[in-house]
Write a protein that holds these residues in place. Structure first.
Motif, PDB file in Angstrom:
ATOM      1  N   UNK A  18      53.007  48.317  62.983  1.00  0.00           N
ATOM      2  CA  UNK A  18      51.669  48.870  62.773  1.00  0.00           C
ATOM      3  C   UNK A  18      51.060  48.128  61.596  1.00  0.00           C
ATOM      4  N   UNK A  19      49.903  47.508  61.807  1.00  0.00           N
ATOM      5  CA  UNK A  19      49.244  46.753  60.741  1.00  0.00           C
ATOM      6  C   UNK A  19      48.004  47.499  60.285  1.00  0.00           C
ATOM      7  N   UNK A  20      47.977  47.801  58.994  1.00  0.00           N
ATOM      8  CA  UNK A  20      46.827  48.466  58.386  1.00  0.00           C
ATOM      9  C   UNK A  20      45.973  47.436  57.665  1.00  0.00           C
ATOM     10  N   UNK A  21      44.675  47.460  57.936  1.00  0.00           N
ATOM     11  CA  UNK A  21      43.753  46.553  57.264  1.00  0.00           C
ATOM     12  C   UNK A  21      43.266  47.232  55.987  1.00  0.00           C
ATOM     13  N   UNK A  22      43.812  46.786  54.882  1.00  0.00           N
ATOM     14  CA  UNK A  22      43.415  47.317  53.579  1.00  0.00           C
ATOM     15  C   UNK A  22      42.316  46.430  53.001  1.00  0.00           C
ATOM     16  N   UNK A  23      42.330  46.203  51.714  1.00  0.00           N
ATOM     17  CA  UNK A  23      41.301  45.382  51.067  1.00  0.00           C
ATOM     18  C   UNK A  23      41.848  44.810  49.772  1.00  0.00           C
ATOM     19  N   UNK A  24      41.535  43.542  49.510  1.00  0.00           N
ATOM     20  CA  UNK A  24      41.932  42.941  48.235  1.00  0.00           C
ATOM     21  C   UNK A  24      41.184  43.565  47.065  1.00  0.00           C
ATOM     22  N   UNK A  25      40.126  44.329  47.345  1.00  0.00           N
ATOM     23  CA  UNK A  25      39.440  45.042  46.263  1.00  0.00           C
ATOM     24  C   UNK A  25      40.325  46.129  45.664  1.00  0.00           C
ATOM     25  N   UNK A  38      18.667  37.753  42.894  1.00  0.00           N
ATOM     26  CA  UNK A  38      19.410  38.223  41.717  1.00  0.00           C
ATOM     27  C   UNK A  38      20.857  37.762  41.819  1.00  0.00           C
ATOM     28  N   UNK A  39      21.379  37.202  40.732  1.00  0.00           N
ATOM     29  CA  UNK A  39      22.795  36.871  40.624  1.00  0.00           C
ATOM     30  C   UNK A  39      23.381  37.706  39.494  1.00  0.00           C
ATOM     31  N   UNK A  40      24.465  38.396  39.783  1.00  0.00           N
ATOM     32  CA  UNK A  40      25.085  39.247  38.762  1.00  0.00           C
ATOM     33  C   UNK A  40      25.771  38.384  37.698  1.00  0.00           C
ATOM     34  N   UNK A  41      25.707  38.859  36.462  1.00  0.00           N
ATOM     35  CA  UNK A  41      26.281  38.113  35.350  1.00  0.00           C
ATOM     36  C   UNK A  41      25.540  36.813  35.126  1.00  0.00           C
ATOM     37  N   UNK A  42      26.264  35.814  34.601  1.00  0.00           N
ATOM     38  CA  UNK A  42      25.626  34.504  34.407  1.00  0.00           C
ATOM     39  C   UNK A  42      25.974  33.546  35.540  1.00  0.00           C
ATOM     40  N   UNK A  65      34.719  44.953  42.283  1.00  0.00           N
ATOM     41  CA  UNK A  65      35.249  43.835  43.064  1.00  0.00           C
ATOM     42  C   UNK A  65      34.572  42.523  42.712  1.00  0.00           C
ATOM     43  N   UNK A  66      33.346  42.299  43.174  1.00  0.00           N
ATOM     44  CA  UNK A  66      32.775  40.967  43.187  1.00  0.00           C
ATOM     45  C   UNK A  66      32.430  40.399  41.819  1.00  0.00           C
ATOM     46  N   UNK A  67      32.225  41.251  40.826  1.00  0.00           N
ATOM     47  CA  UNK A  67      31.881  40.755  39.498  1.00  0.00           C
ATOM     48  C   UNK A  67      33.101  40.311  38.699  1.00  0.00           C
ATOM     49  N   UNK A  68      34.284  40.539  39.256  1.00  0.00           N
ATOM     50  CA  UNK A  68      35.528  40.231  38.550  1.00  0.00           C
ATOM     51  C   UNK A  68      36.038  38.861  38.989  1.00  0.00           C
ATOM     52  N   UNK A  69      36.247  37.954  38.044  1.00  0.00           N
ATOM     53  CA  UNK A  69      36.823  36.657  38.384  1.00  0.00           C
ATOM     54  C   UNK A  69      38.226  36.857  38.942  1.00  0.00           C
ATOM     55  N   UNK A  70      38.485  36.201  40.067  1.00  0.00           N
ATOM     56  CA  UNK A  70      39.772  36.394  40.715  1.00  0.00           C
ATOM     57  C   UNK A  70      40.137  35.135  41.482  1.00  0.00           C
ATOM     58  N   UNK A  71      41.414  34.758  41.418  1.00  0.00           N
ATOM     59  CA  UNK A  71      41.956  33.629  42.163  1.00  0.00           C
ATOM     60  C   UNK A  71      43.192  34.142  42.892  1.00  0.00           C
ATOM     61  N   UNK A  72      43.239  33.945  44.203  1.00  0.00           N
ATOM     62  CA  UNK A  72      44.337  34.470  44.996  1.00  0.00           C
ATOM     63  C   UNK A  72      45.456  33.439  45.155  1.00  0.00           C
ATOM     64  N   UNK A  73      46.663  33.877  44.900  1.00  0.00           N
ATOM     65  CA  UNK A  73      47.851  33.085  45.186  1.00  0.00           C
ATOM     66  C   UNK A  73      48.274  33.419  46.621  1.00  0.00           C
TER      67      UNK A  73
END
Length: 340
Positions: A93-100, A184-188, A269-277
């Motif tokens: 059974x595969x559950x679709x979660x979120x990287x957020x 509009x772009x959030x942050x800089x 989620x989107x305002x946070x810098x993140x790099x996925x391994x």
């Protein structure tokens, strides 16, 4: 391999459904039959409503599956229904979660599957975390064959991915840029983000179907391409054929002057810098490789919309929101090249 997708015609799942069929999987889609035009040739549709458990049980009676994937489970109540329906009737059974779901704020910008899942800012993420906990409890206590998959920001031809955007009318972003109206772009705009094309996600995901080594595991699937938000909007502008005029403003400002809850996805989620391994998905699915750069994927999306003018609709409420935010912020718009 006999596989059931609950849903299967959404932005991400449509691409996965097509690839599963191409690879010879016997695919069943269980849904309400409202998006038949998105059902790939070769898939079999079982019509029903997963939100009506008795109806779903009757529609699925007599079926057992090697794999069940629920693309539209968002709350623990949804997962409880699946546990009742599929215990003893599927090998995975595969559950679709979120990287957020990953820790906010992050202790380290590089995220692995061992990064804690805790998000106090976004209810959507907290619900996904609660679903994961319920399923892993079932796995540990009764052997329910759970695999958790965490997509991040995944897009395809029917999406114009951005930060503060109109989800219901994604073409609005292109229309506004082409008209020379500021966005509009959030942050800089320098925080880091990853966008994954749905066809790339599909390559990793299909490789997990029926994979015994993935049971009891959580895996994220993303591109390895990392861009700043300024670079993302520059690519959108290039695809639209016009350099965007932009106003940068803090996420806190957006949250303070937008309707309640609208900025939760930015803050959580989107305002946070993140790099996925992506080492884990590459280890489990050795042939997985994301090959669609965002600059190419967004051009494909714009071209798709232009071939489907009925989908090129504009969201007046979103236009009004941006105009209001920019007016209250009191900063003149500049061409994005001023910042990039």
């Amino acid at each position: 391999m006999k596989v059931l997708f609950i849903g299967g015609t959404g932005l991400i799942s449509e691409a996965v459904s097509k690839l599963a069929i191409e690879r010879g999987i016997e695919l069943y889609l269980f849904n309400r039959g409202q998006r038949d035009e998105l059902v790939p040739a070769g898939a079999k549709v079982i019509q029903g409503d997963i939100r009506k458990p008795e109806e779903a049980a009757a529609a699925l009676k007599g079926h057992e599956f090697d794999v069940v994937v629920d693309w539209i489970a968002f709350t623990p109540e949804h997962v409880k229904t699946d546990l009742e329906l599929f215990t003893g009737k599927t090998k995975q059974y595969i559950f679709i979660s979120s990287a957020s779901a990953y820790q906010k704020p992050l202790q380290h910008y590089v995220v692995t599957e061992d990064t804690p899942v805790v998000n106090p800012y976004w209810q959507y993420s907290r619900d996904k975390i609660a679903c994961e906990e319920l399923l892993m409890e079932a796995y540990h206590n009764s052997g329910f064959p759970t695999t958790i998959v965490r997509p991040s920001h995944t897009y395809g031809n029917t999406a114009i991915p951005a930060g503060l955007t109109s989800w219901a009318h994604p073409w609005s972003m292109i229309e506004r840029i082409r008209k020379g109206q500021p966005i509009v772009i959030h942050g800089d705009g320098t925080s880091l983000w990853t966008l994954t094309h749905n066809t790339d996600f599909a390559k990793g995901f299909v490789g997990l179907l029926g994979l015994e080594a993935a049971i009891g595991e959580a895996i994220h699937i993303t591109s390895d391409e990392v861009l700043s938000w300024n670079q993302i909007y520059a690519a959108i502008g290039q695809a639209a054929g016009n350099e965007p005029k932009v106003v940068h403003m803090s996420t806190d400002f957006i949250a303070a002057h937008a309707p309640a809850g609208l900025a939760d996805g930015l803050i959580g989620d989107q305002a946070v810098s993140i790099v996925f391994d992506n080492s884990k998905i590459k280890r489990l699915v050795p042939d997985f490789e994301a090959t669609v750069p965002f600059a190419e994927g967004i051009k494909q999306a714009v071209a798709w919309f232009e071939k489907h003018p009925e989908r090129c609709t504009v969201d007046p409420d979103w236009y009004k929101l941006l105009d209001t935010l920019i007016q209250k912020h009191g900063t003149s718009a500049k061409l994005l090249s001023y910042y990039v």
